[in-house]
Design a protein around this motif. Sequence first.
Motif, mmCIF file in Angstrom:
data_model
loop_
_atom_site.group_PDB
_atom_site.id
_atom_site.type_symbol
_atom_site.label_atom_id
_atom_site.label_comp_id
_atom_site.label_asym_id
_atom_site.label_seq_id
_atom_site.Cartn_x
_atom_site.Cartn_y
_atom_site.Cartn_z
ATOM 1 N N SER A 92 1.692 -2.132 27.494
ATOM 2 C CA SER A 92 1.475 -3.179 26.490
ATOM 3 C C SER A 92 2.546 -3.151 25.410
ATOM 4 N N ARG A 93 3.000 -1.960 25.050
ATOM 5 C CA ARG A 93 4.057 -1.857 24.036
ATOM 6 C C ARG A 93 5.351 -2.487 24.536
ATOM 7 N N LEU A 94 5.667 -2.232 25.812
ATOM 8 C CA LEU A 94 6.855 -2.847 26.392
ATOM 9 C C LEU A 94 6.689 -4.365 26.458
ATOM 10 N N ALA A 95 5.508 -4.829 26.816
ATOM 11 C CA ALA A 95 5.254 -6.272 26.886
ATOM 12 C C ALA A 95 5.477 -6.927 25.523
ATOM 13 N N CYS A 96 5.060 -6.264 24.466
ATOM 14 C CA CYS A 96 5.274 -6.809 23.117
ATOM 15 C C CYS A 96 6.760 -6.922 22.797
ATOM 16 N N VAL A 97 7.518 -5.892 23.162
ATOM 17 C CA VAL A 97 8.963 -5.920 22.927
ATOM 18 C C VAL A 97 9.605 -7.084 23.675
ATOM 19 N N LEU A 98 9.136 -7.326 24.891
ATOM 20 C CA LEU A 98 9.705 -8.386 25.734
ATOM 21 C C LEU A 98 9.063 -9.744 25.491
ATOM 22 N N LYS A 99 8.129 -9.797 24.507
ATOM 23 C CA LYS A 99 7.430 -11.044 24.177
ATOM 24 C C LYS A 99 6.753 -11.651 25.409
ATOM 25 N N LEU A 100 6.022 -10.802 26.111
ATOM 26 C CA LEU A 100 5.298 -11.211 27.312
ATOM 27 C C LEU A 100 3.800 -11.154 27.041
ATOM 28 N N ASP A 101 3.103 -12.257 27.209
ATOM 29 C CA ASP A 101 1.655 -12.278 27.025
ATOM 30 C C ASP A 101 0.982 -11.376 28.057
ATOM 31 N N TYR A 102 -0.017 -10.625 27.599
ATOM 32 C CA TYR A 102 -0.704 -9.728 28.536
ATOM 33 C C TYR A 102 -2.214 -9.758 28.306
ATOM 34 N N ILE A 103 -2.942 -9.430 29.374
ATOM 35 C CA ILE A 103 -4.398 -9.402 29.350
ATOM 36 C C ILE A 103 -4.872 -8.057 29.898
ATOM 37 N N PRO A 104 -5.448 -7.187 29.057
ATOM 38 C CA PRO A 104 -6.087 -5.978 29.585
ATOM 39 C C PRO A 104 -7.417 -6.348 30.251
ATOM 40 N N ILE A 105 -7.660 -5.785 31.423
ATOM 41 C CA ILE A 105 -8.935 -5.952 32.121
ATOM 42 C C ILE A 105 -9.677 -4.626 31.966
ATOM 43 N N LEU A 106 -10.778 -4.640 31.266
ATOM 44 C CA LEU A 106 -11.430 -3.425 30.774
ATOM 45 C C LEU A 106 -12.370 -2.826 31.816
ATOM 46 N N HIS A 107 -12.018 -1.649 32.321
ATOM 47 C CA HIS A 107 -12.820 -1.008 33.367
ATOM 48 C C HIS A 107 -13.437 0.317 32.934
#
Length: 349
Positions: A92-107
């Motif tokens: 998720s930290r890398l996704a923020c740097v790359l400005k990529l939207d992400y969705i955690p799926i909580l298991h």
Amino acid sequence: MSQTHKKNARSKQLLYLGNQLSRKGRNLSTVEVLSGLLETEGYTVVSGSSRKNPAFRLLDMLYKVIKHRPQTDLLLIDTYSTSAFWYAYVISRLACVLKLDYIPILHGGNLPQRLKTHSKRCRHLFGRAKVNVAPSAWLMHHFQKAGYTNLTHIPNSIALEHYEFRQRQPLMPRLLWVRAFAQIYNPLLTLKTLQELLHTHPEASLSMVGPFKDESIDECRAYAEAHQLPVTFTGGMSKSAWIKYAADFDIFINTTNVDNMPVSVLEAMALGLPVVSTNVGGIPFLLEDEVDALLVDPGNAGDFTKAILKLLQDPDLARQLSITARQKVEHFDWQVVKGKWNAVISGER
């Protein structure tokens, strides 16, 4: 799905990261199942990782984020509560740097505790997500309690067409347990339950299906041998293989100490197997005692045995639990659930 929606779906490319280890002897994971289902909806899905070594698996996931960033519209991340939590956090930290939207799926069944012990890192991971997908109302409750509002509830799903419903008549003490061998799932309790059940039903038997994750399999084998218990340890099975195998059993037991919304329990309900489960974590949000299952406190073989005896001695109860459970699980069929995924991915939730 309308032609317009189909066109929009096909224009979306998803990157879905989780543990794809079924070919390495582990159970089929959510990323492996859901990726295929999303592809049937017209999405292009790139997924990973199948690397067995944890460090290499994380590096492979990070590499995939960087490699596929230009084509990726949305990143999905299977998020667990033990060591795999850190995969989701770093990704998720890398996704923020790359400005990529992400969705955690909580298991993770222990995610509520993780929200308390690592609140700052959880804020980084979950607070900056486009949305957090909670498969259970239980996790929705705990995340809302912690102050998160970017949440939506999409239950774990199964393709119900692959599960033939059959009531067990007469009900026999043939027990089935399906889970990975890990301490948090308390597999030893299953053997202690069988041991007690044999006092009144010497014909009782047990099969334990699942990959071997830690030393609990050695503990179970030693206990079974010391007490000469009629138990089979099959190791991991493909989904189609264990569904076929389940036809030879009459009662499904779930002994876990930590849980969220186990797909194996949904599958047992779909097949018509009466379920006896611990009442931990998300289980009471999924099952209702004496309505669609029998629920007992964790760690007590005596309570498990009493519940099994109750089913054996009251065939009408067992029959009704089986019917009601099947009716409930129909709400988790992919044909019902897929609309919620389409809404989340398109941003219409």
